[in-house]
Design a protein around this motif. Structure first.
Motif, PDB file in Angstrom:
ATOM      1  N   SER A  41      61.558 -14.812  10.041  1.00 56.14           N
ATOM      2  CA  SER A  41      61.254 -15.293   8.697  1.00 56.14           C
ATOM      3  C   SER A  41      61.653 -14.209   7.703  1.00 56.14           C
ATOM      4  O   SER A  41      61.307 -13.047   7.885  1.00 56.14           O
ATOM      5  N   VAL A  42      62.375 -14.615   6.681  1.00 56.48           N
ATOM      6  CA  VAL A  42      62.768 -13.710   5.603  1.00 56.48           C
ATOM      7  C   VAL A  42      62.175 -14.293   4.331  1.00 56.48           C
ATOM      8  O   VAL A  42      62.469 -15.419   3.965  1.00 56.48           O
ATOM      9  N   MET A  43      61.300 -13.511   3.700  1.00 58.16           N
ATOM     10  CA  MET A  43      60.598 -13.998   2.520  1.00 58.16           C
ATOM     11  C   MET A  43      60.896 -13.121   1.312  1.00 58.16           C
ATOM     12  O   MET A  43      61.105 -11.921   1.466  1.00 58.16           O
ATOM     13  N   PRO A  44      60.877 -13.698   0.131  1.00 54.20           N
ATOM     14  CA  PRO A  44      61.055 -12.882  -1.073  1.00 54.20           C
ATOM     15  C   PRO A  44      59.826 -11.995  -1.275  1.00 54.20           C
ATOM     16  O   PRO A  44      58.783 -12.217  -0.660  1.00 54.20           O
ATOM     17  N   PRO A  45      59.949 -10.988  -2.128  1.00 55.67           N
ATOM     18  CA  PRO A  45      58.774 -10.157  -2.400  1.00 55.67           C
ATOM     19  C   PRO A  45      57.660 -10.989  -3.021  1.00 55.67           C
ATOM     20  O   PRO A  45      57.899 -12.060  -3.578  1.00 55.67           O
ATOM     21  N   ALA A  46      56.452 -10.490  -2.913  1.00 54.05           N
ATOM     22  CA  ALA A  46      55.299 -11.189  -3.480  1.00 54.05           C
ATOM     23  C   ALA A  46      55.451 -11.322  -4.991  1.00 54.05           C
ATOM     24  O   ALA A  46      56.006 -10.441  -5.654  1.00 54.05           O
ATOM     25  N   ASP A  47      54.939 -12.428  -5.520  1.00 55.16           N
ATOM     26  CA  ASP A  47      55.022 -12.635  -6.960  1.00 55.16           C
ATOM     27  C   ASP A  47      53.945 -11.800  -7.675  1.00 55.16           C
ATOM     28  O   ASP A  47      53.050 -11.258  -7.036  1.00 55.16           O
ATOM     29  N   PRO A  48      54.032 -11.681  -8.999  1.00 52.71           N
ATOM     30  CA  PRO A  48      53.116 -10.815  -9.749  1.00 52.71           C
ATOM     31  C   PRO A  48      51.636 -11.176  -9.626  1.00 52.71           C
ATOM     32  O   PRO A  48      50.783 -10.328  -9.864  1.00 52.71           O
ATOM     33  N   ASP A  49      51.289 -12.413  -9.264  1.00 48.75           N
ATOM     34  CA  ASP A  49      49.883 -12.779  -9.105  1.00 48.75           C
ATOM     35  C   ASP A  49      49.321 -12.328  -7.757  1.00 48.75           C
ATOM     36  O   ASP A  49      48.113 -12.236  -7.584  1.00 48.75           O
ATOM     37  N   HIS A  50      50.192 -12.075  -6.810  1.00 50.65           N
ATOM     38  CA  HIS A  50      49.800 -11.704  -5.455  1.00 50.65           C
ATOM     39  C   HIS A  50      49.271 -10.264  -5.387  1.00 50.65           C
ATOM     40  O   HIS A  50      48.204 -10.000  -4.834  1.00 50.65           O
ATOM     41  N   ALA A  51      50.018  -9.325  -5.948  1.00 48.63           N
ATOM     42  CA  ALA A  51      49.688  -7.900  -5.846  1.00 48.63           C
ATOM     43  C   ALA A  51      48.301  -7.542  -6.396  1.00 48.63           C
ATOM     44  O   ALA A  51      47.569  -6.787  -5.749  1.00 48.63           O
ATOM     45  N   PRO A  52      47.882  -8.056  -7.558  1.00 47.27           N
ATOM     46  CA  PRO A  52      46.546  -7.702  -8.040  1.00 47.27           C
ATOM     47  C   PRO A  52      45.420  -8.173  -7.110  1.00 47.27           C
ATOM     48  O   PRO A  52      44.389  -7.509  -6.994  1.00 47.27           O
ATOM     49  N   LEU A  53      45.613  -9.303  -6.437  1.00 44.66           N
ATOM     50  CA  LEU A  53      44.592  -9.763  -5.492  1.00 44.66           C
ATOM     51  C   LEU A  53      44.463  -8.783  -4.328  1.00 44.66           C
ATOM     52  O   LEU A  53      43.357  -8.430  -3.915  1.00 44.66           O
ATOM     53  N   VAL A  54      45.601  -8.338  -3.812  1.00 43.37           N
ATOM     54  CA  VAL A  54      45.589  -7.362  -2.727  1.00 43.37           C
ATOM     55  C   VAL A  54      44.956  -6.061  -3.220  1.00 43.37           C
ATOM     56  O   VAL A  54      44.115  -5.476  -2.540  1.00 43.37           O
ATOM     57  N   SER A  55      45.316  -5.624  -4.412  1.00 41.21           N
ATOM     58  CA  SER A  55      44.764  -4.375  -4.966  1.00 41.21           C
ATOM     59  C   SER A  55      43.261  -4.453  -5.148  1.00 41.21           C
ATOM     60  O   SER A  55      42.540  -3.491  -4.849  1.00 41.21           O
ATOM     61  N   ARG A  56      42.766  -5.586  -5.643  1.00 40.52           N
ATOM     62  CA  ARG A  56      41.325  -5.737  -5.848  1.00 40.52           C
ATOM     63  C   ARG A  56      40.574  -5.642  -4.522  1.00 40.52           C
ATOM     64  O   ARG A  56      39.532  -4.982  -4.428  1.00 40.52           O
ATOM     65  N   MET A  57      41.090  -6.292  -3.497  1.00 42.26           N
ATOM     66  CA  MET A  57      40.422  -6.241  -2.196  1.00 42.26           C
ATOM     67  C   MET A  57      40.516  -4.846  -1.588  1.00 42.26           C
ATOM     68  O   MET A  57      39.543  -4.338  -1.024  1.00 42.26           O
ATOM     69  N   PHE A  58      41.667  -4.200  -1.716  1.00 39.32           N
ATOM     70  CA  PHE A  58      41.842  -2.837  -1.224  1.00 39.32           C
ATOM     71  C   PHE A  58      40.827  -1.905  -1.886  1.00 39.32           C
ATOM     72  O   PHE A  58      40.124  -1.147  -1.214  1.00 39.32           O
ATOM     73  N   ALA A  59      40.719  -1.977  -3.202  1.00 37.86           N
ATOM     74  CA  ALA A  59      39.770  -1.133  -3.941  1.00 37.86           C
ATOM     75  C   ALA A  59      38.332  -1.436  -3.535  1.00 37.86           C
ATOM     76  O   ALA A  59      37.496  -0.525  -3.438  1.00 37.86           O
ATOM     77  N   TRP A  60      38.015  -2.703  -3.281  1.00 32.94           N
ATOM     78  CA  TRP A  60      36.671  -3.113  -2.851  1.00 32.94           C
ATOM     79  C   TRP A  60      36.304  -2.455  -1.527  1.00 32.94           C
ATOM     80  O   TRP A  60      35.209  -1.930  -1.376  1.00 32.94           O
ATOM     81  N   PHE A  61      37.237  -2.473  -0.580  1.00 30.10           N
ATOM     82  CA  PHE A  61      36.958  -1.812   0.703  1.00 30.10           C
ATOM     83  C   PHE A  61      36.732  -0.315   0.495  1.00 30.10           C
ATOM     84  O   PHE A  61      35.784   0.262   1.033  1.00 30.10           O
ATOM     85  N   LEU A  62      37.587   0.335  -0.292  1.00 31.46           N
ATOM     86  CA  LEU A  62      37.440   1.771  -0.536  1.00 31.46           C
ATOM     87  C   LEU A  62      36.110   2.083  -1.222  1.00 31.46           C
ATOM     88  O   LEU A  62      35.425   3.042  -0.861  1.00 31.46           O
ATOM     89  N   ALA A  63      35.736   1.264  -2.195  1.00 31.49           N
ATOM     90  CA  ALA A  63      34.481   1.477  -2.920  1.00 31.49           C
ATOM     91  C   ALA A  63      33.258   1.277  -2.031  1.00 31.49           C
ATOM     92  O   ALA A  63      32.175   1.768  -2.350  1.00 31.49           O
ATOM     93  N   ASN A  64      33.445   0.592  -0.915  1.00 30.69           N
ATOM     94  CA  ASN A  64      32.336   0.328  -0.003  1.00 30.69           C
ATOM     95  C   ASN A  64      32.383   1.179   1.268  1.00 30.69           C
ATOM     96  O   ASN A  64      31.838   0.801   2.306  1.00 30.69           O
TER      97      ASN A  64
END
Length: 184
Positions: A41-64
């Motif tokens: 599977s070859v997929m285009p890069p994530a769109d601009p709405d995708h990255a902030p969701l990943v960042s929010r969850m990443f930060a949530w794990f770090l904060a916890n």
């Protein structure tokens, strides 16, 4: 523009995880994944709405209390093929380690998270869920980009080797981010 014949001439007849890693390293504009059956599977890069969701969850794990060696984004994992979850969470003393290629094995992997992308809905909701269960990953979450940004959390049933949805069903991301992570 390159023709299909020109691209195909350079493709190996059987794509390995090392081939997959080489393709990904040579092309930063696409994400490459390989199913256990050998489907590329070859997929285009994530769109601009995708990255902030990943960042929010990443930060949530770090904060916890999860360290950066435990919470990893875009880490290729070997599940019989090569998949690249948006987030992986690893046991404290078992960070990602290369397995039979440059892709990490699943030893110590507690959770794989996918943000459902347009065009890969079936892969994210069904196919990866099956592959991750077969690989023995204890938890799989996928995040729908719907009106509430629903998080569907699944826990592996050791008796059936299949995922079961966490009681209470899908929850809005805002609710999840107001709680403490429940990963064992």
């Amino acid at each position: 523009m390159m023709s299909a014949e020109a691209v195909g001439a350079g493709m190996p007849t059987h794509v390995t995880l090392d081939d997959l890693a080489a393709m990904a390293a040579a092309d930063e504009n696409h994400r490459y994944e390989l199913s256990p059956e050998g489907v590329l599977s070859v997929m285009p890069p994530a769109d601009p709405d995708h990255a902030p969701l990943v960042s929010r969850m990443f930060a949530w794990f770090l904060a916890n209390g999860y360290g950066p060696e435990q919470v990893v984004t875009d880490c290729g994992i070997d599940v019989g093929g090569g998949r690249v979850p948006d987030i992986t969470v690893w046991a404290k003393d078992l960070p990602p380690r290369a397995a039979r290629s440059s892709y990490a094995g699943t030893v110590g992997l507690l959770l794989a998270v996918e943000v459902v992308s347009r065009g890969s809905e079936v892969v994210d909701r069904i196919i990866k869920k099956t592959e991750y269960a077969k690989a023995g990953i204890p938890q799989y979450w996928f995040v729908e980009r719907d009106s509430t940004t629903s998080v569907h959390r699944h826990v592996l049933n050791p008796d059936t080797a299949e995922y079961e949805q966490v009681p209470g069903g899908a929850q809005p991301l805002a609710w999840l981010l107001s709680t403490a992570p429940d990963i064992s």
